[in-house]
Motif scaffolding. Structure first.
Motif, mmCIF file in Angstrom:
data_model
loop_
_atom_site.group_PDB
_atom_site.id
_atom_site.type_symbol
_atom_site.label_atom_id
_atom_site.label_comp_id
_atom_site.label_asym_id
_atom_site.label_seq_id
_atom_site.Cartn_x
_atom_site.Cartn_y
_atom_site.Cartn_z
ATOM 1 N N ALA A 1 0.825 -1.204 0.000
ATOM 2 C CA ALA A 1 0.000 0.000 0.000
ATOM 3 C C ALA A 1 0.861 1.257 0.000
ATOM 4 O O ALA A 1 0.550 2.229 -0.696
ATOM 5 N N CYS A 2 1.956 1.235 0.743
ATOM 6 C CA CYS A 2 2.865 2.380 0.764
ATOM 7 C C CYS A 2 3.487 2.616 -0.610
ATOM 8 O O CYS A 2 3.599 3.762 -1.057
ATOM 9 N N VAL A 3 3.876 1.546 -1.274
ATOM 10 C CA VAL A 3 4.446 1.678 -2.612
ATOM 11 C C VAL A 3 3.402 2.244 -3.575
ATOM 12 O O VAL A 3 3.699 3.138 -4.378
ATOM 13 N N ALA A 4 2.186 1.764 -3.482
ATOM 14 C CA ALA A 4 1.124 2.273 -4.342
ATOM 15 C C ALA A 4 0.849 3.753 -4.065
ATOM 16 O O ALA A 4 0.606 4.529 -4.991
ATOM 17 N N LEU A 5 0.923 4.146 -2.802
ATOM 18 C CA LEU A 5 0.748 5.563 -2.467
ATOM 19 C C LEU A 5 1.877 6.402 -3.029
ATOM 20 O O LEU A 5 1.657 7.519 -3.521
ATOM 21 N N LEU A 6 3.099 5.901 -2.935
ATOM 22 C CA LEU A 6 4.236 6.643 -3.490
ATOM 23 C C LEU A 6 4.133 6.794 -5.004
ATOM 24 O O LEU A 6 4.613 7.779 -5.568
ATOM 25 N N LEU A 7 3.492 5.834 -5.658
ATOM 26 C CA LEU A 7 3.279 5.904 -7.102
ATOM 27 C C LEU A 7 2.021 6.709 -7.449
ATOM 28 O O LEU A 7 1.633 6.766 -8.610
ATOM 29 N N ARG A 8 1.389 7.294 -6.420
ATOM 30 C CA ARG A 8 0.193 8.124 -6.566
ATOM 31 C C ARG A 8 -0.976 7.379 -7.216
ATOM 32 O O ARG A 8 -1.686 7.909 -8.069
ATOM 33 N N ALA A 9 -1.158 6.152 -6.807
ATOM 34 C CA ALA A 9 -2.269 5.347 -7.304
ATOM 35 C C ALA A 9 -3.570 5.821 -6.651
ATOM 36 O O ALA A 9 -3.558 6.353 -5.538
#
Length: 100
Positions: A70-78
């Protein structure tokens, strides 16, 4: 009885919030605290639910990997639903692999 006490407590907190003068709520410190307290509570709840156990020990399992996804997806602005979906998919996949 517990439901009644909870309902009365919620009503009392709501009434207390409505009875605070507007001048108190317009202070910069109060505004800053009102913006930061929900974030801190949500972060604490997330950490407790992800890493906590009922025996007061640290637990790192599939939930931690889901949180990392989820953190990675947030960093990718998903978008929000993609963030949730990524966390669910990674957690479910790791739990399924662990049962094989």
């Amino acid at each position: 009885m517990a439901i009644g006490a909870t309902a009365a407590g919620c009503y009392a907190v709501k009434l207390l919030g409505l009875s605070i003068p507007a001048g108190v709520l317009d202070r910069p410190l109060v505004r800053r605290l009102a913006a930061l307290v929900p974030i801190a509570l949500l972060a604490g709840l997330t950490a407790l639910q992800t890493f906590g156990t009922d025996q007061l020990r640290l637990s790192v399992d599939a939930r931690a990997a889901g949180l990392a996804a989820a953190c990675v997806a947030l960093l990718l602005r998903a978008p929000f639903l993609v963030v949730i979906g990524a966390a669910v998919a990674v957690t479910a996949a790791l739990r399924a692999l662990g049962r094989l």
